[in-house]
Enzyme design. Structure first.
Site, short mmCIF file in Angstrom:
data_model
loop_
_atom_site.label_atom_id
_atom_site.label_comp_id
_atom_site.label_asym_id
_atom_site.label_seq_id
_atom_site.Cartn_x
_atom_site.Cartn_y
_atom_site.Cartn_z
N LEU A 299 0.88 -1.17 0.00
CA LEU A 299 0.00 0.00 0.00
C LEU A 299 0.91 1.22 0.00
O LEU A 299 1.88 1.25 0.77
CB LEU A 299 -0.90 0.03 1.24
CG LEU A 299 -2.01 -1.02 1.33
CD1 LEU A 299 -2.69 -0.94 2.70
CD2 LEU A 299 -3.02 -0.85 0.22
N ASP A 300 0.63 2.21 -0.85
CA ASP A 300 1.49 3.39 -0.84
C ASP A 300 1.35 4.10 0.50
O ASP A 300 0.40 3.87 1.26
CB ASP A 300 1.18 4.31 -2.03
CG ASP A 300 -0.22 4.86 -2.00
OD1 ASP A 300 -0.52 5.68 -1.11
OD2 ASP A 300 -1.03 4.50 -2.88
N ALA A 301 2.29 4.97 0.79
CA ALA A 301 2.35 5.59 2.12
C ALA A 301 1.07 6.35 2.46
O ALA A 301 0.66 6.38 3.63
CB ALA A 301 3.55 6.53 2.20
N THR B 109 -1.95 5.58 1.57
CA THR B 109 -3.11 4.70 1.65
C THR B 109 -3.04 3.88 2.93
O THR B 109 -1.99 3.36 3.29
CB THR B 109 -3.15 3.74 0.43
OG1 THR B 109 -3.23 4.52 -0.76
CG2 THR B 109 -4.36 2.82 0.50
#
Length: 243
Positions: free
Chosen positions: A107-109, A111
């Protein structure tokens, strides 16, 4: 495996927490237990608990092995790595004494939400691989009022720079004035895919949370909290990735 090898089936069921040995014998007697696709009625059948595919009432009982399977509700601002050279908080900061685990996908930072971690390398590789088409569900707060026509476009498929993508589900949960809350389910695990989809239809994401991976749901797990996957969740995931 010879008849003298392995572990008695009722003992395997008891050790897995399905039932007491006596109750497990009753389950076998009633034909509610399958081993490797065959209904078992023989009391005392010996099986290899590490490799046998065992089901009770159709539900997979995970094999006994020294693997961990956990869920983290990753907070926003945390990076999906075990260490970060820039000193940002990582998922490892939330695992305590659990040891070194692999995060399945990322998950990107920006999200938040559900991230599965494990020390089962084969399981992690398959769960992340697109060929097994494990669904992922997100709750996206986006800019503007999302119309039914836009939702239909997301479900029908749109083309991005790295190829087409379509949502299995795209449903308006709530209109919030100048914002909309949309529930999206898709199989693609491409980088920042949900954000890029909404950018493409003119509704940039303001806040994004993953709330499910296949049968595993985030539920009321608080940000930063970790829990073990349940026996049923592990069994269902093993079936999905054909292990």
């Amino acid at each position: 495996m010879s008849e003298a090898d392995g572990v008695r089936l009722q003992k395997v069921l008891a050790q897995a927490g399905v039932a007491s040995r006596r109750a497990a014998e009753d389950l076998i007697f009633r034909g509610r237990v399958e081993v490797n696709g065959e209904v078992v009625r023989e009391q005392g059948l010996r099986v290899d608990p590490a490799t046998a595919v065992i089901r009770v009432d159709g539900r997979r009982i995970p094999p006994q092995q020294a693997h961990e399977y956990v869920v983290l509700n990753k907070p926003r601002g945390v990076v999906s790595t075990m260490e970060d050279p820039q000193g940002r908080p990582t998922v490892a900061d939330y695992l305590g004494e659990r040891g070194r685990l692999f995060h399945v996908g990322r998950l990107d930072a920006d999200t938040e939400g559900l991230l599965i971690l494990t020390n089962d390398g084969d399981f992690a590789q398959r769960l992340a691989h697109p060929s097994y088409e494990v669904s992922k569900t997100y709750m996206a707060e986006v800019t503007g009022q999302v119309s039914e026509a836009t939702l239909k476009r997301l479900r029908s498929g749109i083309r991005l720079d790295d190829g087409p993508v379509q949502a299995d589900e795209a449903r308006l949960v709530q209109g919030l004035g100048d914002r909309s809350l949309v529930r999206v389910t898709l199989h693609s695990g491409r980088n920042r895919i949900v954000r890029r989809m909404f950018d493409a239809v003119g509704h940039p994401v303001r806040k994004l949370s993953r709330i499910a991976i296949g049968p595993v749901k985030l539920g009321d797990l608080k940000p930063g909290a970790v829990r073990d996957l349940t026996r049923d969740e592990i069994g269902a995931l093993l079936d999905l990735v054909k292990l």
